[in-house]
Design a protein around this motif. Sequence first.
Motif, PDB file in Angstrom:
ATOM      1  N   GLN A  30     -12.248  43.539  -9.339  1.00 21.85           N
ATOM      2  CA  GLN A  30     -12.236  41.459  -9.055  1.00 21.85           C
ATOM      3  C   GLN A  30     -10.777  41.019  -8.864  1.00 21.85           C
ATOM      4  O   GLN A  30     -10.468  40.301  -8.112  1.00 21.85           O
ATOM      5  CB  GLN A  30     -12.420  40.530 -10.652  1.00 21.85           C
ATOM      6  CG  GLN A  30     -12.140  39.699 -10.683  1.00 21.85           C
ATOM      7  CD  GLN A  30     -12.511  39.089 -12.414  1.00 21.85           C
ATOM      8  OE1 GLN A  30     -12.821  39.724 -12.867  1.00 21.85           O
ATOM      9  NE2 GLN A  30     -12.130  37.777 -12.786  1.00 21.85           N
ATOM     10  N   TRP A  31      -9.524  41.909  -9.174  1.00 25.28           N
ATOM     11  CA  TRP A  31      -8.310  41.469  -9.535  1.00 25.28           C
ATOM     12  C   TRP A  31      -7.884  43.068  -8.831  1.00 25.28           C
ATOM     13  O   TRP A  31      -6.587  42.659  -8.338  1.00 25.28           O
ATOM     14  CB  TRP A  31      -7.454  41.894 -10.831  1.00 25.28           C
ATOM     15  CG  TRP A  31      -7.955  40.124 -11.696  1.00 25.28           C
ATOM     16  CD1 TRP A  31      -8.733  40.927 -12.785  1.00 25.28           C
ATOM     17  CD2 TRP A  31      -7.474  39.477 -11.525  1.00 25.28           C
ATOM     18  NE1 TRP A  31      -8.981  39.300 -12.970  1.00 25.28           N
ATOM     19  CE2 TRP A  31      -8.024  38.385 -12.414  1.00 25.28           C
ATOM     20  CE3 TRP A  31      -6.290  38.589 -10.702  1.00 25.28           C
ATOM     21  CZ2 TRP A  31      -8.040  36.814 -12.592  1.00 25.28           C
ATOM     22  CZ3 TRP A  31      -6.364  37.885 -10.792  1.00 25.28           C
ATOM     23  CH2 TRP A  31      -6.646  36.697 -11.885  1.00 25.28           C
ATOM     24  N   HIS A  32      -8.252  43.509  -7.568  1.00 31.38           N
ATOM     25  CA  HIS A  32      -7.180  44.495  -6.818  1.00 31.38           C
ATOM     26  C   HIS A  32      -6.421  43.749  -5.711  1.00 31.38           C
ATOM     27  O   HIS A  32      -7.060  42.931  -5.082  1.00 31.38           O
ATOM     28  CB  HIS A  32      -8.426  45.602  -6.339  1.00 31.38           C
ATOM     29  CG  HIS A  32      -8.094  46.162  -6.294  1.00 31.38           C
ATOM     30  ND1 HIS A  32      -6.639  46.717  -4.503  1.00 31.38           N
ATOM     31  CD2 HIS A  32      -8.548  48.292  -5.884  1.00 31.38           C
ATOM     32  CE1 HIS A  32      -6.798  48.026  -4.412  1.00 31.38           C
ATOM     33  NE2 HIS A  32      -6.869  48.492  -5.277  1.00 31.38           N
ATOM     34  N   PRO A  33      -5.423  44.090  -5.528  1.00 33.21           N
ATOM     35  CA  PRO A  33      -4.460  43.919  -4.788  1.00 33.21           C
ATOM     36  C   PRO A  33      -4.872  43.554  -3.983  1.00 33.21           C
ATOM     37  O   PRO A  33      -4.477  42.817  -2.850  1.00 33.21           O
ATOM     38  CB  PRO A  33      -2.593  44.113  -4.771  1.00 33.21           C
ATOM     39  CG  PRO A  33      -2.871  45.078  -6.559  1.00 33.21           C
ATOM     40  CD  PRO A  33      -4.532  45.102  -7.450  1.00 33.21           C
ATOM     41  N   ASP A  34      -5.829  44.512  -3.469  1.00 37.97           N
ATOM     42  CA  ASP A  34      -6.595  44.577  -1.613  1.00 37.97           C
ATOM     43  C   ASP A  34      -6.630  43.132  -1.541  1.00 37.97           C
ATOM     44  O   ASP A  34      -6.509  42.492  -0.213  1.00 37.97           O
ATOM     45  CB  ASP A  34      -6.887  46.204  -1.221  1.00 37.97           C
ATOM     46  CG  ASP A  34      -6.146  47.128  -1.530  1.00 37.97           C
ATOM     47  OD1 ASP A  34      -5.101  47.471  -1.333  1.00 37.97           O
ATOM     48  OD2 ASP A  34      -6.550  48.680  -1.240  1.00 37.97           O
ATOM     49  N   ARG A  35      -7.637  42.946  -2.609  1.00 35.60           N
ATOM     50  CA  ARG A  35      -8.195  41.469  -1.843  1.00 35.60           C
ATOM     51  C   ARG A  35      -8.055  40.779  -1.958  1.00 35.60           C
ATOM     52  O   ARG A  35      -8.101  39.269  -1.306  1.00 35.60           O
ATOM     53  CB  ARG A  35      -9.322  41.493  -3.334  1.00 35.60           C
ATOM     54  CG  ARG A  35     -10.738  42.430  -3.390  1.00 35.60           C
ATOM     55  CD  ARG A  35     -11.631  42.674  -4.039  1.00 35.60           C
ATOM     56  NE  ARG A  35     -12.355  40.870  -4.263  1.00 35.60           N
ATOM     57  CZ  ARG A  35     -13.087  41.059  -4.983  1.00 35.60           C
ATOM     58  NH1 ARG A  35     -13.254  41.972  -6.357  1.00 35.60           N
ATOM     59  NH2 ARG A  35     -13.378  39.410  -5.085  1.00 35.60           N
ATOM     60  N   SER A  37      -4.396  40.207  -0.256  1.00 40.85           N
ATOM     61  CA  SER A  37      -3.575  40.360   0.271  1.00 40.85           C
ATOM     62  C   SER A  37      -3.637  39.558   1.849  1.00 40.85           C
ATOM     63  O   SER A  37      -2.185  39.451   2.205  1.00 40.85           O
ATOM     64  CB  SER A  37      -3.244  41.722   1.355  1.00 40.85           C
ATOM     65  OG  SER A  37      -4.871  41.854   2.025  1.00 40.85           O
ATOM     66  N   THR A  38      -4.536  38.391   2.228  1.00 42.82           N
ATOM     67  CA  THR A  38      -4.177  36.949   2.909  1.00 42.82           C
ATOM     68  C   THR A  38      -4.118  35.871   1.556  1.00 42.82           C
ATOM     69  O   THR A  38      -4.688  34.806   2.710  1.00 42.82           O
ATOM     70  CB  THR A  38      -4.936  37.402   3.535  1.00 42.82           C
ATOM     71  OG1 THR A  38      -6.921  36.887   2.658  1.00 42.82           O
ATOM     72  CG2 THR A  38      -5.709  37.977   4.743  1.00 42.82           C
ATOM     73  N   ARG A  39      -4.258  36.565   0.437  1.00 40.11           N
ATOM     74  CA  ARG A  39      -4.075  34.663  -0.069  1.00 40.11           C
ATOM     75  C   ARG A  39      -2.494  34.440  -0.312  1.00 40.11           C
ATOM     76  O   ARG A  39      -1.270  35.437  -0.138  1.00 40.11           O
ATOM     77  CB  ARG A  39      -4.154  34.702  -1.715  1.00 40.11           C
ATOM     78  CG  ARG A  39      -5.615  35.224  -1.831  1.00 40.11           C
ATOM     79  CD  ARG A  39      -7.458  33.952  -0.914  1.00 40.11           C
ATOM     80  NE  ARG A  39      -6.237  33.829  -1.755  1.00 40.11           N
ATOM     81  CZ  ARG A  39      -7.241  32.243  -1.120  1.00 40.11           C
ATOM     82  NH1 ARG A  39      -8.005  32.504  -0.588  1.00 40.11           N
ATOM     83  NH2 ARG A  39      -7.765  31.140  -2.322  1.00 40.11           N
ATOM     84  N   PRO A  40      -1.640  33.157  -1.034  1.00 38.72           N
ATOM     85  CA  PRO A  40      -0.860  33.008  -1.276  1.00 38.72           C
ATOM     86  C   PRO A  40       0.176  33.723  -2.063  1.00 38.72           C
ATOM     87  O   PRO A  40      -0.299  34.608  -3.289  1.00 38.72           O
ATOM     88  CB  PRO A  40      -1.273  31.270  -1.777  1.00 38.72           C
ATOM     89  CG  PRO A  40      -2.094  31.461  -1.436  1.00 38.72           C
ATOM     90  CD  PRO A  40      -3.130  32.019  -0.645  1.00 38.72           C
ATOM     91  N   GLU A  43      -0.559  33.940  -5.720  1.00 40.17           N
ATOM     92  CA  GLU A  43      -2.145  34.537  -6.601  1.00 40.17           C
ATOM     93  C   GLU A  43      -1.743  36.033  -5.893  1.00 40.17           C
ATOM     94  O   GLU A  43      -2.218  36.743  -6.753  1.00 40.17           O
ATOM     95  CB  GLU A  43      -2.886  34.020  -4.907  1.00 40.17           C
ATOM     96  CG  GLU A  43      -3.439  33.234  -6.051  1.00 40.17           C
ATOM     97  CD  GLU A  43      -4.807  32.456  -4.858  1.00 40.17           C
ATOM     98  OE1 GLU A  43      -5.920  33.205  -4.754  1.00 40.17           O
ATOM     99  OE2 GLU A  43      -4.565  31.026  -4.346  1.00 40.17           O
ATOM    100  N   GLN A  44      -0.801  36.627  -4.820  1.00 40.78           N
ATOM    101  CA  GLN A  44      -0.853  37.801  -5.178  1.00 40.78           C
ATOM    102  C   GLN A  44       0.258  38.267  -6.318  1.00 40.78           C
ATOM    103  O   GLN A  44      -0.384  38.927  -6.633  1.00 40.78           O
ATOM    104  CB  GLN A  44       0.099  37.996  -4.107  1.00 40.78           C
ATOM    105  CG  GLN A  44      -0.953  37.974  -2.586  1.00 40.78           C
ATOM    106  CD  GLN A  44      -0.197  38.784  -1.209  1.00 40.78           C
ATOM    107  OE1 GLN A  44       0.898  39.513  -1.082  1.00 40.78           O
ATOM    108  NE2 GLN A  44      -0.601  38.080   0.212  1.00 40.78           N
ATOM    109  N   ARG A  45       1.147  37.533  -6.601  1.00 39.42           N
ATOM    110  CA  ARG A  45       1.296  38.156  -7.498  1.00 39.42           C
ATOM    111  C   ARG A  45       0.814  38.224  -9.189  1.00 39.42           C
ATOM    112  O   ARG A  45       0.926  38.838  -9.862  1.00 39.42           O
ATOM    113  CB  ARG A  45       2.964  37.474  -7.988  1.00 39.42           C
ATOM    114  CG  ARG A  45       4.249  37.922  -8.638  1.00 39.42           C
ATOM    115  CD  ARG A  45       5.130  36.697  -8.526  1.00 39.42           C
ATOM    116  NE  ARG A  45       4.909  35.779  -8.650  1.00 39.42           N
ATOM    117  CZ  ARG A  45       5.314  34.730  -8.106  1.00 39.42           C
ATOM    118  NH1 ARG A  45       5.767  35.580  -6.686  1.00 39.42           N
ATOM    119  NH2 ARG A  45       5.084  33.657  -8.367  1.00 39.42           N
TER     120      ARG A  45
END
Lengths: 174, 137
Positions: A30-35, A37-40, A43-45
Amino acid sequence: MRYYEALGLEPRLALDAGDLQKRFYDRSRQWHPDRFSTRPAAEQRTALEMTALINDAFRTLRDPAARAEYVLSENGLEASAQRGKDVPADLLEEVLELNMALEEADGAQVARSLGQFESMLAGVDGQLAGLFAAWDAAPSAGRLEPVRAALNRRKYIANLVRDARKTLETARET
Amino acid sequence: MAYSDKVLDHYNNPRNVGSLDKADQNVGTGIVGAPECGDVMKLQIKVNDATGIIDEAKFKTFGCGSAIASSSLATEWLKGKTVDEAMAIKNTDIVNELSLPPVKIHCSVLAEDAIKAAINDYKAKGSTRKPAAGVEA
């Protein structure tokens, strides 16, 4: 308690290993950073922080002794706050005797001692399981203190198991 | 983590390792432990009744290098001191002498606890101890 919340769990000392692992995998996905990668950036943080928290939570909660240490420290009963005088004298004397016997033992005796320590460790783990169930049924400070005492004892016995194994390994190498 | 030269010296050449007779009325025994690391330390003193001075000190420690060094140093310091002087030894003295890093300060605390436990055990035996030579009971 953050580690329990991170995995969507109620704070219980007794946990099902399979359920814990499933929760870990679900939330890691659910929280995998790859998912993200195109978010603000914010959210990535968050995804990175959640992933780190989930990893820490799983690593701590999957081991019963580490899990209990976590719950104890969250309740102000961490091991480092325990001064020497809080360890029962008879336990210390027993540990000292066992250590001295180990130091002087020959290979066959060490192997026997290791068996003895391992069964002592299994005994403490059985005792801990009972204490876990008691606290889970009705959490109270009074029911955590015996957990602290059992974990202290476990630490000493786990060290004896470790030292006996090391002695046997060294003997095998030479 | 790097140990200081003094810690390594005590670790490699520990002073006064051994045991004294626990049942001896002039021997005080302190056994203490640190549950967070599973260390156990036994420290014993033998006090001369006539002079009140610690003649002998022995230790046996199962634990990390810093715990061994702290108790080894403690036995060195104890010999030749009066019981009251020994009681005044602080863990910070051990920290300074051995340059212990913050994560190993609890080892020096353990040594101070062991000294105090040994002295208290010696004092507790006082009521049953034979009076010094020349003094009528």
